[in-house]
Structure formats: C-alpha cells, structure tokens
Design a protein around this motif. Structure first.
Motif, PDB file in Angstrom:
ATOM      1  N   ARG A   1      13.481  -0.954   2.048  1.00 21.54           N
ATOM      2  CA  ARG A   1      12.061  -1.293   2.185  1.00 21.54           C
ATOM      3  C   ARG A   1      11.435  -0.467   3.299  1.00 21.54           C
ATOM      4  NH1 ARG A   1       9.683  -4.373  -1.903  1.00 21.54           N
ATOM      5  NH2 ARG A   1      10.623  -6.449  -2.088  1.00 21.54           N
ATOM      6  N   PHE A   2      10.129  -0.282   3.227  1.00 26.38           N
ATOM      7  CA  PHE A   2       9.420   0.443   4.281  1.00 26.38           C
ATOM      8  C   PHE A   2       9.189  -0.486   5.476  1.00 26.38           C
ATOM      9  CE2 PHE A   2       7.726   2.732   0.457  1.00 26.38           C
ATOM     10  CZ  PHE A   2       8.447   3.888   0.682  1.00 26.38           C
TER      11      PHE A   2
ATOM     12  N   ARG B   1      10.768   0.525  -4.465  1.00 29.41           N
ATOM     13  CA  ARG B   1      10.919  -0.043  -3.126  1.00 29.41           C
ATOM     14  C   ARG B   1       9.699  -0.862  -2.706  1.00 29.41           C
ATOM     15  NH1 ARG B   1      12.143   5.700  -0.442  1.00 29.41           N
ATOM     16  NH2 ARG B   1      10.309   6.073  -1.764  1.00 29.41           N
ATOM     17  N   CYS B   2       8.608  -0.715  -3.447  1.00 23.67           N
ATOM     18  CA  CYS B   2       7.360  -1.393  -3.102  1.00 23.67           C
ATOM     19  C   CYS B   2       7.007  -2.500  -4.088  1.00 23.67           C
ATOM     20  CB  CYS B   2       6.216  -0.378  -3.048  1.00 23.67           C
ATOM     21  SG  CYS B   2       6.402   0.856  -1.741  1.00 23.67           S
TER      22      CYS B   2
ATOM     23  N   SER C   1       0.818  -1.225   0.000  1.00 25.24           N
ATOM     24  CA  SER C   1       0.000   0.000   0.000  1.00 25.24           C
ATOM     25  C   SER C   1       0.848   1.271   0.000  1.00 25.24           C
ATOM     26  CB  SER C   1      -0.920   0.010   1.228  1.00 25.24           C
ATOM     27  OG  SER C   1      -0.159   0.056   2.433  1.00 25.24           O
ATOM     28  N   GLY C   2       2.173   1.124  -0.092  1.00 25.51           N
ATOM     29  CA  GLY C   2       3.052   2.289   0.039  1.00 25.51           C
ATOM     30  C   GLY C   2       3.375   2.999  -1.255  1.00 25.51           C
ATOM     31  N   THR C   3       2.690   2.663  -2.336  1.00 26.38           N
ATOM     32  CA  THR C   3       3.003   3.270  -3.623  1.00 26.38           C
ATOM     33  C   THR C   3       1.739   3.437  -4.450  1.00 26.38           C
ATOM     34  OG1 THR C   3       4.323   3.023  -5.662  1.00 26.38           O
ATOM     35  CG2 THR C   3       3.406   1.008  -4.713  1.00 26.38           C
ATOM     36  N   GLU C   4       1.827   4.283  -5.466  1.00 29.14           N
ATOM     37  CA  GLU C   4       0.789   4.331  -6.489  1.00 29.14           C
ATOM     38  C   GLU C   4       1.087   3.254  -7.529  1.00 29.14           C
ATOM     39  OE1 GLU C   4       1.121   8.256  -8.028  1.00 29.14           O
ATOM     40  OE2 GLU C   4       0.337   9.215  -6.225  1.00 29.14           O
TER      41      GLU C   4
ATOM     42  N   ARG D   1      -4.225   3.772  -5.838  1.00 30.72           N
ATOM     43  CA  ARG D   1      -3.575   3.744  -4.524  1.00 30.72           C
ATOM     44  C   ARG D   1      -4.426   2.883  -3.587  1.00 30.72           C
ATOM     45  NH1 ARG D   1       0.543   7.024  -2.151  1.00 30.72           N
ATOM     46  NH2 ARG D   1       1.298   5.738  -0.416  1.00 30.72           N
ATOM     47  N   PHE D   2      -3.822   1.842  -3.022  1.00 32.88           N
ATOM     48  CA  PHE D   2      -4.524   0.954  -2.105  1.00 32.88           C
ATOM     49  C   PHE D   2      -4.429   1.511  -0.681  1.00 32.88           C
ATOM     50  CE2 PHE D   2      -3.233  -1.974  -5.567  1.00 32.88           C
ATOM     51  CZ  PHE D   2      -4.508  -2.363  -5.968  1.00 32.88           C
TER      52      PHE D   2
END
Length: 289
Positions: free
Chosen positions: A288-289, A168-169, A144-147, A240-241
């Motif tokens: 990574r996040f 990164r996602c 969920s960290g990216t479009e 975007r989730f």
C-alpha cells in the motif's frame, strides 16, 4: 470468465442483450468496449444504439431494417475478426477531478442519516477499518493514487461505475443498509469494489469519502464540457482524483457557480491493454502507499 463467443438473448423484437462473460473483470470490460467501438465503426444498417455495461452490451435495432439473426451474424463476424485482446487499444481521455476528502458536506449527510434513519459508523472510518489503513490521510492517498476506468454508465444519467486500475489502490466497502434517502451532488463513494461520483442529489448506498464541486452531469449544458453531451464521461474514459484543500475546493465551486469552470482533461490519451498487463507484472499488489 470470458465466453468463447458472445451469448445473444432477445429482448422483445427491438433489443438484444449480448453477454460476453459472467464476472466483474477488467479484461472482460475492456473487451466489451473494444467490441462496441468495432460495431459502431461498422455502421450496420438498422442498428440504432449500443449500451455497453460491465460484461454485456444491450443493442437496440429496427426489425424492419435488419432481423435478429442477421444482426447477430454481423456482430459475430466482427467479434471473430477482432484478433487478440492484447493487441487492442482504445482512445481513453483522462479527466482530473479535484476532491476534498472527509469533507464537511458528506459528513453532514451522514449525520442526517444517523439522526433520521439509523445510527451507523462514519463512512471513512469504515473504509479505514475494513481496508486495514492507518487513517484518513492514507485513505486519501490510496484513493487518489490511481487512475479509475469508466466501466459503465447507468442507474442515473451520468453516473459512472469506476474501477481502480492500480490493484494497490483498490478499496472495498459494504453499502448502506438501509440506503440513504438523499446524497449530495458531487459525493464520491465506494460500494463493493466500485467507486462512483453522484451526478445529482439522489438516494444512495455507497460509503461516502469525499466530494467534488466539479459537475459530471449538466442537463442545462452551462459549462463548455457539456456542449456536445449532457454527461461528462464515456465508457473507456479514465478519471484521476486530485486531493484539494478547502480553499481550492471553494475556488472551484465559485468557478462552477459562475459558469466559468473548464474541466481538466487530457483528450489525446490511449489505453493499451498489453502495456497495462506488462505493468501489472512489475508491481507488488500487496504493498500500500
């Protein structure tokens, strides 16, 4: 690789397959949709429809109004006059889609597959292991960290192939083997390096990690977002989730069932590939996040 000039391949006397490159590449896909927009704006007499894909465009035309050679010549002229890819921008609405990760619905689908077809590891566990993640929380955070870029529509009406814009996602996973005989509508899955939302109950092979109650395909056109089109997304849109709790998930599901749900979309957005490339140069893709 992006070709110096497109390749034009005849498909009978009414179709052309125009290939712009030979790989799954964001810049190439952006070029596909930029050129598609230019061709549509030109309103070429005899051109019926454009179907942009990952690296190609299928063109439908009326041979009584324009020949293969003349249509190819007109399209090449527009292609040569496009200028630098870096200068291109596209209208790119962003759709915000609430999702419940590691949810009860897709787990039941996995359990049914294991009981009736073959045993396999739980889908989210596969994603965690293959992408070297800490667990389900990090899986949801990264996914969920990216479009996501809508690279193409196809295989089933409304089904979008989504590319994570933040490297990164990006998640990767093998597909089911053999595939499932059914998948719940609204399931979100990962196959290869692509992500998709299942628009209806269909067979499938992507590893399931979440579900949304928000429809992306509505042949009955019950909701406001579908009054002009049966499919929600268009190539070049973004998704975007948004992680949801079970209560939030159920609330949205009730709104959809009642016909009251309003899709959350920022329609005013544009996408600059120059700005995107500049942003990519500032990040460490290994983090990574």
């Amino acid at each position: 690789m992006i070709y110096d000039e497109p390749k034009f391949l005849p498909g009978g006397d009414r179709f052309i397959e125009m290939e712009l490159g030979d790989e799954l590449n964001f810049d190439l896909n952006f070029l596909v949709h930029s050129l598609s927009a230019k061709i549509r704006e030109a309103e070429i007499a005899g051109l019926i429809e454009l179907l942009p894909n990952m690296a190609s465009i299928v063109i439908s035309y009326d041979p009584d109004l324009i020949s293969f050679a003349d249509l190819k010549s007109e399209i090449l002229s527009h292609y040569r006059n496009m200028g630098s890819l870096e200068d291109m921008e596209l209208l790119s609405p962003i759709y915000y889609i609430p999702v419940l990760y590691c949810d009860h619905v897709t787990r039941a689908c996995w359990e049914d597959y294991c009981a009736k077809i073959t045993e396999k590891e739980y889908d989210s566990d596969i994603l965690v292991k293959l992408n070297d993640l800490d667990g389900y929380a990090q899986l949801a955070r990264i996914h969920s960290g990216t479009e996501y870029w809508v690279a193409a529509l196809g295989f089933y009406p409304g089904l979008a192939s989504l590319i994570a814009l933040d490297p990164r996602c990006r998640l990767t996973a093998p597909k089911y083997n053999p595939p499932r005989t059914w998948t719940h509508k609204g399931t979100i899955g990962v196959g290869g390096a692509l992500c998709s939302i299942y628009p209806d109950e269909t067979p499938g092979g992507y590893q399931m990690i979440a579900r949304t109650p928000v429809p992306i395909w509505d042949p009955a056109q019950r909701l406001a977002a579908f009054k002009q089109s049966l499919a929600l997304f268009r190539p070049g849109d973004r998704v975007r989730f948004i992680p949801a709790t079970r209560d939030e998930y159920d609330y949205v599901a009730r709104q959809v069932e009642a016909g009251d749900y309003l899709h959350n979309v920022a329609e005013y957005q544009r996408f600059s590939i120059r700005n995107y490339h500049a942003w990519l140069a500032t990040i460490d893709e290994s983090v990574r996040f």
